[in-house]
Scaffold this active site. Structure first.
Site, PDB file in Angstrom:
ATOM      1  N   LYS A 133      -5.922  37.597 -25.108  1.00  0.00           N
ATOM      2  CA  LYS A 133      -6.997  36.765 -25.654  1.00  0.00           C
ATOM      3  C   LYS A 133      -7.756  37.489 -26.757  1.00  0.00           C
ATOM      4  O   LYS A 133      -8.165  36.876 -27.744  1.00  0.00           O
ATOM      5  CB  LYS A 133      -7.961  36.351 -24.537  1.00  0.00           C
ATOM      6  CG  LYS A 133      -7.404  35.361 -23.531  1.00  0.00           C
ATOM      7  CD  LYS A 133      -8.488  34.927 -22.559  1.00  0.00           C
ATOM      8  CE  LYS A 133      -7.979  33.882 -21.584  1.00  0.00           C
ATOM      9  NZ  LYS A 133      -7.043  34.428 -20.602  1.00  0.00           N
ATOM     10  N   GLU A 217     -17.680  37.188 -23.533  1.00  0.00           N
ATOM     11  CA  GLU A 217     -18.080  36.186 -24.528  1.00  0.00           C
ATOM     12  C   GLU A 217     -19.381  35.512 -24.132  1.00  0.00           C
ATOM     13  O   GLU A 217     -19.726  35.439 -22.945  1.00  0.00           O
ATOM     14  CB  GLU A 217     -16.993  35.109 -24.673  1.00  0.00           C
ATOM     15  CG  GLU A 217     -15.739  35.589 -25.342  1.00  0.00           C
ATOM     16  CD  GLU A 217     -14.740  34.460 -25.546  1.00  0.00           C
ATOM     17  OE1 GLU A 217     -13.855  34.635 -26.384  1.00  0.00           O
ATOM     18  OE2 GLU A 217     -14.840  33.409 -24.873  1.00  0.00           O
ATOM     19  N   HIS A 252     -12.395  26.971 -12.357  1.00  0.00           N
ATOM     20  CA  HIS A 252     -11.930  27.110 -13.736  1.00  0.00           C
ATOM     21  C   HIS A 252     -10.510  26.566 -13.913  1.00  0.00           C
ATOM     22  O   HIS A 252      -9.824  26.927 -14.873  1.00  0.00           O
ATOM     23  CB  HIS A 252     -11.991  28.571 -14.203  1.00  0.00           C
ATOM     24  CG  HIS A 252     -13.348  29.190 -14.040  1.00  0.00           C
ATOM     25  ND1 HIS A 252     -14.444  28.765 -14.755  1.00  0.00           N
ATOM     26  CD2 HIS A 252     -13.788  30.185 -13.226  1.00  0.00           C
ATOM     27  CE1 HIS A 252     -15.497  29.476 -14.395  1.00  0.00           C
ATOM     28  NE2 HIS A 252     -15.127  30.340 -13.465  1.00  0.00           N
ATOM     29  N   ARG A 308       3.294  27.418 -24.188  1.00  0.00           N
ATOM     30  CA  ARG A 308       4.211  26.755 -23.257  1.00  0.00           C
ATOM     31  C   ARG A 308       3.850  25.282 -23.192  1.00  0.00           C
ATOM     32  O   ARG A 308       2.871  24.842 -23.801  1.00  0.00           O
ATOM     33  CB  ARG A 308       4.082  27.371 -21.865  1.00  0.00           C
ATOM     34  CG  ARG A 308       2.640  27.367 -21.352  1.00  0.00           C
ATOM     35  CD  ARG A 308       2.531  27.791 -19.921  1.00  0.00           C
ATOM     36  NE  ARG A 308       1.162  28.096 -19.517  1.00  0.00           N
ATOM     37  CZ  ARG A 308       0.246  27.207 -19.189  1.00  0.00           C
ATOM     38  NH1 ARG A 308       0.535  25.916 -19.244  1.00  0.00           N
ATOM     39  NH2 ARG A 308      -0.964  27.577 -18.826  1.00  0.00           N
TER      40      ARG A 308
END
Length: 668
Positions: A133, A217, A252, A308
């Site tokens: 990420k 973040e 999540h 994907r």
């Protein structure tokens, strides 16, 4: 919905030279999904299976099936060498990775390429670029794609991460640099939560992805999760197939998805689509991919790219009337994209609901066991069921707990919601806990119909943990009438008997119901009053009955599935309940429940020792099942008397994990 409508691909794809045989390096629903398209194209399929999947549906549907190892994924579905060995042995020209497992593993894609096998997905360089990420965000920033403020650096010391967190400000999000699906992710509200959050996220990331690197973040308080489906061919020509809203999530992980995303301006929708294509071009992408964004009002930020096919791809297929697996196979075989951006059209609205083997009443903990009864909604032009399970299957704790996906399509969002509500009502499963009733609750929540969406939606509208008064009366009445019918059928009631007393248990609570036969139906005497009711039962199959319950001037459809240990599962359109006739297997729960295993699983971490004094809330032990971690915490101040399990041990639900003495008891 029928695949003729939902997957009405451009006919030119039918003329593409496809592979003769492919191996599907996956299991369950996605393996079955790929097999359907391959069969349509005349491509032979090779399935792989573990001990737990010896009788699985995907194994049955494929042309060939090869055993690859024991039930744990690390010893079977994650064995890159074994999968390639099987592909070569079977003569498969290509490997479809599905999603999950090795679908985003760059080493596996590279190993396929080196073995002369086509990987049906992007090049390993692209997977590697998006696999981290932090690296992905650096690439996206360079490509002009908006990113969320945060720290994505390589210095992973606690001191650096804590300092960066202070710079970014709270609340913030700690996330695993690799992988997705909510693994290795923690929301940190206050500075004092950060140290424990970093440790938990690292541990989960290492276990799930083999890498414990994290990024930090800024946490957007009420974001929407909107993603864009992209597709590229081998000449780096790309398109976006519109967008999906995936904001409804628990742990999540997505629960309900829809396409197109509601309440986006045309300009924003176009900007997101173009940004997603720019992301693909930046890494010379190939095949199907998804670019995920956090949306904050009219602003959007790149979150990650999934290299994907996504679980929720059917809603995109429904609104575009394209078969994305067929596109994957064609592009991997060297074909150009069948449609240009201008030729792609969006039709109507589609919803997908993920049915999980889990207990919404207990923090969505996964459940395992045997499917004793199973009824799917009838498939049609507007209703589609994607599943890899069937009645009689045993759902183990080794894999993801998703049982199926219900997908509906309609001309507009309101009609699609109505269609989904009916489809969920028609789905009924008995034998283990699932989230069917919770999905019904979400779909019919007024705020959902108004598209008041955010990733906190489920926190705002949590599952109903108990039946309301009206539901309880209906359930007890139906259960008592069913049991009366069974006793009468078995000849256990005296011929002259016109009354009977039935005892039922609901969530450990005993209820005594009296039935008195009348000229028309029964007088039902409940603990809080009486009503008049009647039902005529029809046996659908052994142990499964259906009928139309008339009660208090209303009529409601009812279905009962008999279960072992004197239990029954009773279904109504918008709720269901398990009733017990004896109460013997529903022993009372006391404070020690917190020290018992809440699910079948494996002990992944033990944080305490015998004789250790702990404070209330101290993390004692971590269990893992179906890709989820669950931490057992101390219920109060006390002392650890005994620890019964160690790391790696398998544990059955309800087993005592450790002996714990409360502080007051210890002091005495």
């Amino acid at each position: 919905m029928s695949e003729q409508k939902a997957m009405n691909s451009n006919k030119s794809l039918q003329d593409v030279k496809h592979f003769d045989k492919i191996l599907i390096a996956n299991r369950g629903e996605i393996a079955c999904r790929v097999i359907r398209t391959a069969r349509k194209l005349g491509i032979k399929t090779v399935a792989v299976y573990s001990d737990a999947d010896y009788q699985a549906l995907h194994k049955t549907l494929a042309d060939e099936a090869f055993y690859i190892g024991p039930s744990p994924a690390q010893e079977s579905y994650l064995r890159k060498d074994k999968l390639i060995e099987v592909a070569l042995q079977a003569g498969a020209q290509a490997v479809h990775p599905g999603y999950g497992f090795l679908s985003e593993n760059a080493d596996f894609a590279q190993a396929c390429e080196e073995a002369g096998i086509q990987f049906i997905g992007p090049r390993h360089e692209a997977i590697r670029a998006m696999g981290s990420k932090s690296e992905a965000k650096a690439l996206m920033e360079k490509a002009g794609v908006p990113i969320c403020p945060g720290y994505h650096g390589s210095d992973q010391s606690d001191e650096t991460l804590i300092a960066e967190a202070q710079r970014i400000g709270y609340p913030l999000m700690v996330k695993a640099a690799l992988g997705g699906g909510g693994k290795g992710m923690r929301i940190i509200e206050q500075p004092e939560q950060l140290q424990e959050g970093l440790q938990a996220a690292r541990r989960e990331a290492q276990k799930s992805f083999g890498d414990d690197h994290l990024l930090v973040e800024s946490y957007i308080a009420r974001p929407r999760h909107v993603e864009v489906q992209i597709f590229f061919d081998q000449t780096n020509q790309g398109v976006y197939l519109f967008d999906r809203d995936c904001s409804l999530q628990r742990r999540h992980q997505k629960v309900i998805e829809e396409a197109p995303a509601p309440n986006l301006s045309d300009s924003m929708r176009k900007s997101m689509g173009e940004a997603a294509v720019a992301a693909g071009k930046a890494i010379q992408y190939r095949g199907a991919g998804t670019v995920e964004f956090l949306v904050d009002g009219e602003r959007f930020y790149f979150m990650e790219m999934n290299t994907r096919l996504q679980v929720e791809h059917p809603v995109t297929e429904a609104i575009t009337r394209q078969d994305l697996v067929e596109w994957q196979l064609a592009v991997a075989a060297g074909a150009s994209l069948p449609l240009t951006q201008e030729q792609l059209q969006c039709h109507g609205h589609a919803l997908e609901a993920r049915i999980y083997a889990e207990s919404p009443d207990h923090d969505f903990l996964p459940s395992s066991g045997k499917i004793m009864g199973l009824q799917w909604p009838a498939e049609s032009e507007n209703v589609r069921v994607d599943t890899g399970v069937q009645q009689g299957d045993h759902i183990s704790s080794h894999y993801d707990p998703m049982l199926a996906k219900l997908v509906v399509w309609a001309e507009n969002r309101e009609s699609a919601i109505d269609q989904m509500s009916r489809a969920l009502s028609d789905y009924q499963q008995a034998g283990l806990s699932d989230n069917r009733d919770f999905l019904v609750h979400l779909i019919n929540e007024p705020a959902f119909r108004k598209a008041e969406l955010s990733t906190h939606f489920i926190d705002q509208y949590p599952p109903q943990t108990e039946l309301d008064h009206g539901q309880l009366r209906i359930a007890l009445t139906a259960g008592a009438l069913y049991q009366f019918n069974q006793l009468q059928y078995k000849g256990s009631l005296p011929t002259a008997s016109f009354s009977s007393q039935i005892t039922l248990f609901v969530n450990h609570q005993q209820y005594v119901i009296s039935l008195k036969q009348e000229s028309e139906g029964f007088k039902v005497i409940l603990p809080d009053g009486h009503c008049h009711a009647d039902i005529h039962w029809y046996e659908l199959e052994q142990g499964c009955y259906s009928g139309q319950l008339s009660i208090a001037n209303q009529s409601i459809h009812c279905r009962v599935v008999a279960l072992p240990e004197a239990r029954m599962k009773v279904f109504f359109p918008h709720f269901s309940v398990e009733l017990n006739l004896s109460g013997q297997c529903l022993g009372a729960h006391d404070g020690s429940e917190a020290m018992s295993a809440p699910m079948n699983g494996t002990v992944s971490s033990v944080m305490v020792k015998e004789g250790q004094t702990v404070k209330a809330g101290t993390a004692l032990l971590v269990m893992e099942a179906m890709k989820m971690e669950h931490t057992i915490n101390a219920p109060c101040d006390g002392v650890i008397d005994s620890v019964y399990y160690q790391v790696g041990d398998r544990v059955d639900a309800g087993s005592s994990l450790m002996a714990f003495k409360e502080e007051a008891e210890n002091a005495a």
